[in-house]
Design a protein around this motif. Structure first.
Motif, PDB file in Angstrom:
ATOM      1  N   ASP A  76      28.860  73.920  37.311  1.00 17.72           N
ATOM      2  CA  ASP A  76      30.027  73.115  37.665  1.00 17.72           C
ATOM      3  C   ASP A  76      29.729  72.418  38.987  1.00 17.72           C
ATOM      4  OD1 ASP A  76      32.473  71.974  38.026  1.00 17.72           O
ATOM      5  OD2 ASP A  76      33.496  73.818  38.602  1.00 17.72           O
ATOM      6  N   LEU A  77      29.671  71.077  38.972  1.00 24.20           N
ATOM      7  CA  LEU A  77      29.335  70.323  40.182  1.00 24.20           C
ATOM      8  C   LEU A  77      30.346  70.567  41.291  1.00 24.20           C
ATOM      9  CD1 LEU A  77      28.292  66.909  38.591  1.00 24.20           C
ATOM     10  CD2 LEU A  77      26.791  68.691  39.499  1.00 24.20           C
ATOM     11  N   ARG A  78      31.640  70.641  40.949  1.00 25.24           N
ATOM     12  CA  ARG A  78      32.666  70.858  41.962  1.00 25.24           C
ATOM     13  C   ARG A  78      32.461  72.202  42.653  1.00 25.24           C
ATOM     14  NH1 ARG A  78      37.561  68.442  42.055  1.00 25.24           N
ATOM     15  NH2 ARG A  78      37.431  67.931  39.828  1.00 25.24           N
TER      16      ARG A  78
ATOM     17  N   ARG B  36      31.468  63.016  48.983  1.00 20.49           N
ATOM     18  CA  ARG B  36      32.156  62.347  47.883  1.00 20.49           C
ATOM     19  C   ARG B  36      31.256  62.334  46.647  1.00 20.49           C
ATOM     20  NH1 ARG B  36      33.072  58.624  52.131  1.00 20.49           N
ATOM     21  NH2 ARG B  36      35.231  58.614  52.884  1.00 20.49           N
ATOM     22  N   MET B  37      31.867  62.446  45.487  1.00 20.00           N
ATOM     23  CA  MET B  37      31.154  62.332  44.221  1.00 20.00           C
ATOM     24  C   MET B  37      31.864  61.302  43.346  1.00 20.00           C
ATOM     25  SD  MET B  37      29.661  65.889  42.708  1.00 20.00           S
ATOM     26  CE  MET B  37      28.068  66.491  43.261  1.00 20.00           C
TER      27      MET B  37
ATOM     28  N   THR C  99      26.446  60.726  44.840  1.00 24.22           N
ATOM     29  CA  THR C  99      26.991  61.609  45.871  1.00 24.22           C
ATOM     30  C   THR C  99      26.745  60.987  47.235  1.00 24.22           C
ATOM     31  OG1 THR C  99      26.475  63.534  44.495  1.00 24.22           O
ATOM     32  CG2 THR C  99      26.993  63.952  46.805  1.00 24.22           C
ATOM     33  N   GLU C 100      27.781  60.978  48.084  1.00 23.42           N
ATOM     34  CA  GLU C 100      27.683  60.435  49.431  1.00 23.42           C
ATOM     35  C   GLU C 100      28.057  61.502  50.447  1.00 23.42           C
ATOM     36  OE1 GLU C 100      28.953  55.799  48.390  1.00 23.42           O
ATOM     37  OE2 GLU C 100      30.214  57.047  49.693  1.00 23.42           O
ATOM     38  N   VAL C 101      27.319  61.554  51.541  1.00 25.90           N
ATOM     39  CA  VAL C 101      27.630  62.431  52.674  1.00 25.90           C
ATOM     40  C   VAL C 101      27.877  61.520  53.875  1.00 25.90           C
ATOM     41  CG1 VAL C 101      26.851  64.280  54.179  1.00 25.90           C
ATOM     42  CG2 VAL C 101      26.233  64.307  51.753  1.00 25.90           C
ATOM     43  N   GLU C 102      29.141  61.408  54.263  1.00 23.08           N
ATOM     44  CA  GLU C 102      29.530  60.499  55.352  1.00 23.08           C
ATOM     45  C   GLU C 102      29.891  61.284  56.598  1.00 23.08           C
ATOM     46  OE1 GLU C 102      32.774  57.966  54.403  1.00 23.08           O
ATOM     47  OE2 GLU C 102      32.843  56.989  56.359  1.00 23.08           O
ATOM     48  N   ASP C 103      29.408  60.831  57.759  1.00 21.16           N
ATOM     49  CA  ASP C 103      29.728  61.488  59.014  1.00 21.16           C
ATOM     50  C   ASP C 103      30.138  60.449  60.047  1.00 21.16           C
ATOM     51  OD1 ASP C 103      26.325  61.597  59.177  1.00 21.16           O
ATOM     52  OD2 ASP C 103      27.402  60.671  60.840  1.00 21.16           O
TER      53      ASP C 103
END
Length: 905
Positions: free
Chosen positions: A448-450, A513-514, A528-532
């Motif tokens: 499960d990705l979540r 985010r996905m 998939t994004e990883v924002e900082d």
């Protein structure tokens, strides 16, 4: 001077300069680091001693609060009933409170009762300025007249330092008005100082201001410290460093001096390291000079001398003869070939050129093969190095679990931390080399990705929380998260990217985010994004950060650390998973690292947890609705369970009073007031059932309202629950319980305190307990369930405090070793009852570390002992011992590897 001598002279001068520069650099970096560490240790020791003295005052204030806010004390000051004095102001009371004097003042400050060092005695013993120039102690300690909340101070007497606390006398509900003051006093005697030294592991002494034992250079400046903000002085003598700090008395004047002595072991170790490094450098320089001289002679001097002699013979004889063709490709080889070109004919030159071209092609093929061999070598050597590294880590953990003094333990812990860092780097190199040589394979399974994203964020939640960052995920409800693929590699990518985002972000948030990109041929492409909101990356650096051993700039490594392998591994893992990776960043505003991955659709539904109610989930600590402070009596004989329960109560705002058995719990309950009782059911002597019945009978005899009693037991059958209800308990928790379960049980118990029932009349709580059966041994893959273990450690340690994993493992192993000895001794006496009690206690400890198979064996052994089957019990006991060895090994070695897998590269 010949060329050989000139070259050797230059090399010697370079070696001397390099040695001197290395000495300066090593002293400024390595040795100064040791000195800084030693200064930090000195400051820490001084702060710990200072805190220990103030903890003494804080403890006396808590004791004082119990008596000053007590109806009996309040009524005594109003009615002056001497029975109060006869019952509570006794020598036994002094001993139980560990104080040397108790005084009670009326509202005017007059002493109306006391024992031990009363205020009258203290005025005579007090040493300070002339009495005519300072207020009396009654004026200082009478806090009821001026509306103060309390006084805690040190008084200098002719027999030493005296700790004194005073509080206004109020009713039990803290209502007033105050009718007087309650005063406790305790000498900080030599024996108590020795106890503090043993507890802190720090050597310190307490001197009066005018003591001759205080160094003269410090004693002469005491008077000038009245206005000095930092009242410390440092003095080095021999192998120790002594630090002095003044203590002010109740009048605000300097009265005492604390001397804290710290061995200079760290700086000594730094000096030894510096000496060893310089010695090694000197030997290396000599070896370098010797090799350089021999190499120069063989590679340059001798060939040039031979060529010179050949030219001289040609001049003498006039014969044009070439020299022997050299196979070397350096300047000497070029020189000989050029010389022969002047002598030989053109055909010979052409033949030599063809031969050189052939050799160049061979060199190119050799370089390609060398590159392949390099990657294979990295893969093999990473494996080979990792094996002895695991041995080093395991033996270090075993060494840490043995009896070491403070310095030995410090060195062993430094070795442990260094090996963990080294092993993380080796494993990163192993992953990288395995990918390069094509031996890296994905482990395809349903996931499960979540759930994978949330698990990855939980591993980094504490680190983000410590920096004040918001760490959350945004996954649309409609996104198909039931897929087939490699969950471990997705988790590795996320931990690298999110860990970097947390590392380079000082304020703001980090968001994962996905989104669903496309679906082709039964596969799903997920972006998939990883924002900082961190420091960002310069445009010229964005193109190289995914290369091995690269970071944005050189200062990044110095400021934030890291090997630069993490993003390179992420790029290659993403490629293996059929996707791409990239970054969009603005310096000073943050970065967005994105990657796409290819997942196969799942036709079979997974056993997933319920869908999330919205599209965003934030990883934040849970809130409770418990009172800010409450008192809990914990009856528990197992040290591991005591530590876990006490740590959980501390996180929920509770103060825990521990009792090792039922009789002690009953005595504490009769002499103190508690908001709730946590009662272990099986304890030596008086068990929890008998203690609960006795508490209910005592409450009934004294017409007191029922205090909530929550049962704690390692058994989870409905019959056990009913037995607890029949004994007068109000609620039931099966070990191991979580922080959430404890919070919910306390909320229900404290909210319904007025609706309790007596023994034999209780109804089972609404919580349904399901009879559980442990898994068969064949189903157990590992001796420790690490997820259960990590949850227990997180709930045990105090919020914001240091990681308590090693301390928790040590406590569990010490307790288990003791229980194993008790079990063996009971078997020698054929005492099955004692064996069963040891197995029961051991079972409850094992549940907290996730030793599920050991729990099963202990449960079986417990049942066999109660059934009287000695022969079978002996066989099962062997299984217990064998499994305990596996658990011990897993906790000491495999646990380190499990922690390493979730660390950021």
């Amino acid at each position: 001077m010949t060329l050989s001598r000139k070259t050797i002279s230059i090399l010697c001068a370079a070696a001397v300069v390099s040695f001197l520069l290395s000495y300066v650099v090593l002293r400024a970096t390595v040795y100064s680091t040791f000195v800084e560490l030693e200064n930090e240790q000195i400051a820490s020791n001084l702060a710990r001693v200072d805190a220990a003295i103030h903890d003494q005052l804080d403890g006396m204030q808590r004791l004082n609060r119990e008596y000053s806010q007590w109806n009996e004390t309040y009524e005594y000051l109003k009615e002056r009933d001497e029975s109060y004095v006869e019952e509570y102001l006794t020598a036994a009371q002094l001993a139980s409170l560990d104080v040397d004097g108790i005084s009670i003042l009326d509202k005017l400050g007059n002493s109306v009762a006391g024992i031990g060092d009363s205020l009258a005695n203290l005025n005579e013993l007090r040493m300070n300025y002339p009495v005519s120039e300072i207020p009396s102690l009654q004026d200082k300690l009478n806090v009821s007249a001026n509306g103060g909340s309390g006084t805690a101070a040190i008084i200098r007497t002719n027999v030493g330092a005296l700790l004194v606390v005073s509080a206004p006398v109020l009713r039990s509900d803290a209502s007033g008005p105050p009718v007087g003051s309650f005063v406790l006093s305790r000498y900080l005697s030599e024996s108590r100082v020795q106890q503090l030294q043993a507890k802190l592991g720090v050597v310190f002494r307490l001197f009066a201001k005018d003591s001759e034992q205080i160094p003269a250079e410090f004693r002469d400046t005491l008077d000038s410290l009245d206005s000095t903000p930092v009242e410390t002085r440092q003095r080095q003598h021999g192998r120790d460093i002594a630090v002095y700090r003044t203590l002010r008395d109740i009048d605000g004047e300097v009265a005492f001096v604390v001397e804290v002595i710290t061995p200079r072991n760290i700086s000594a170790a730094g000096a030894q390291a510096l000496t060893a490094a310089l010695g090694f450098l000197a030997l290396t320089s000599l070896f370098y000079l010797a090799i350089s001289a021999l190499s120069l002679r063989k590679l340059i001097i001798l060939p040039l001398s031979g060529l010179t002699l050949h030219i001289g013979k040609m001049r003498e004889t006039g014969a044009m003869a070439g020299v022997e063709v050299s196979k070397r490709r350096d300047e000497i080889g070029i020189l000989t070939r050029q010389f022969n070109a002047l002598v030989k004919e053109l055909e010979n030159a052409r033949t030599a050129m063809v031969k050189a071209n052939d050799e160049t092609a061979g060199a190119r093929d050799a370089a390609i093969e060398a590159s392949r061999a390099k990657s294979q070598f990295l893969a093999n050597m990473s494996h080979e190095i990792r094996t002895p590294m695991n041995g080093v880590m395991g033996m270090t953990e075993l060494l840490l679990s043995s009896g070491l003094d403070d310095l030995q333990r410090e060195y062993a812990e430094m070795v442990s931390h260094s090996t963990q860092s080294l092993l993380a780097i080796i494993n990163d190199i192993l992953d990288l080399s395995k990918i390069e040589v094509g031996k890296f394979e994905l482990d395809i399974a349903r996931l499960d990705l979540r759930e994978t994203v949330e698990e990855s964020l939980k591993l980094l939640a504490h680190k983000a929380e410590s920096k004040g960052l918001v760490l959350r995920s945004e996954i649309p409800v409609g996104l198909q998260t039931e897929v087939s693929g490699d969950a471990n590699r997705l988790r590795q990518i996320l931990i690298n990217l999110v860990g970097n985002a947390v590392k380079f972000t000082e304020s703001g948030e980090v968001i994962v985010r996905m989104t669903d990109v496309s679906a082709v041929d039964g596969a799903i492409i997920i972006r998939t994004e990883v924002e900082d909101t961190g420091v960002g990356i310069e445009a010229e650096s964005q193109s190289k950060i995914f290369a091995s051993f690269e970071q944005a700039d050189g200062s990044t490594t110095r400021q934030y650390g890291g090997t630069g392998l993490g993003l390179s591994i992420c790029e290659q893992l993403v490629a293996l998973m059929g996707g791409e990776i990239g970054v969009n960043s603005t310096p000073g505003k943050g970065s967005i690292f994105w990657f796409t991955t290819r997942w196969a659709k799942c036709d079979t539904a997974l056993p997933l947890r319920p869908s999330l109610p919205d599209t965003s989930v934030a990883i934040v600590p849970e809130e409770t609705a418990l009172p800010s402070e409450f008192n809990a009596l914990v009856a528990e004989d197992n040290p591991v369970n005591q530590a876990v329960t006490k740590g959980m109560l501390a996180q929920l705002g509770g103060r825990a009073t521990m009792a090792d058995d039922g009789s002690k719990a009953l005595e504490l309950f009769r002499n103190s007031t508690f908001d709730v009782v946590l009662m272990d059911c099986q304890m030596p002597g008086m068990d929890g059932y008998e203690a609960s019945r006795a508490i209910r009978e005592w409450e009934s005899e004294h017409q007191l309202s029922a205090t909530p009693i929550i049962a704690l037991t390692a058994n989870a059958l409905s019959t056990d629950r009913q037995r607890c209800m029949d004994a007068g308990m109000d609620d039931y928790m099966s070990k191991p319980f979580t922080l959430r379960q404890l919070n919910e049980s306390l909320l229900a118990s404290l909210r319904e305190r007025g609706q309790r029932v007596t023994a034999g009349q209780g109804q089972a709580p609404a919580m349904d307990l399901i009879d559980t059966q442990l898994e068969e041994p064949e189903a157990i893959q590992t001796p420790v369930d690490w997820r259960m273990f990590e949850d227990t450690v997180q709930e045990w340690q105090e919020p914001g405090g240091p990681d308590q994993r090693d301390e928790f493992i040590t406590l569990f192993l010490e307790t288990s070793n003791k229980l194993e000895r008790q079990m063996d001794d009971a078997f020698e006496l054929a005492d099955l009852k004692s064996v069963g009690m040891a197995a029961h206690s051991w079972k409850s400890s094992c549940t907290y570390v996730g030793a599920t198979q050991l729990v099963e064996f202990c449960a079986r052994l417990e049942q066999l002992c109660y059934a009287g089957d000695l022969e079978t019990a002996c066989l099962v006991a062997n299984d217990v011992r064998h499994e305990y060895k596996r658990v011990t090994r897993a906790l000491q070695i495999d646990q380190q590897d499990a922690v390493r897998k979730v660390q950021i590269s």
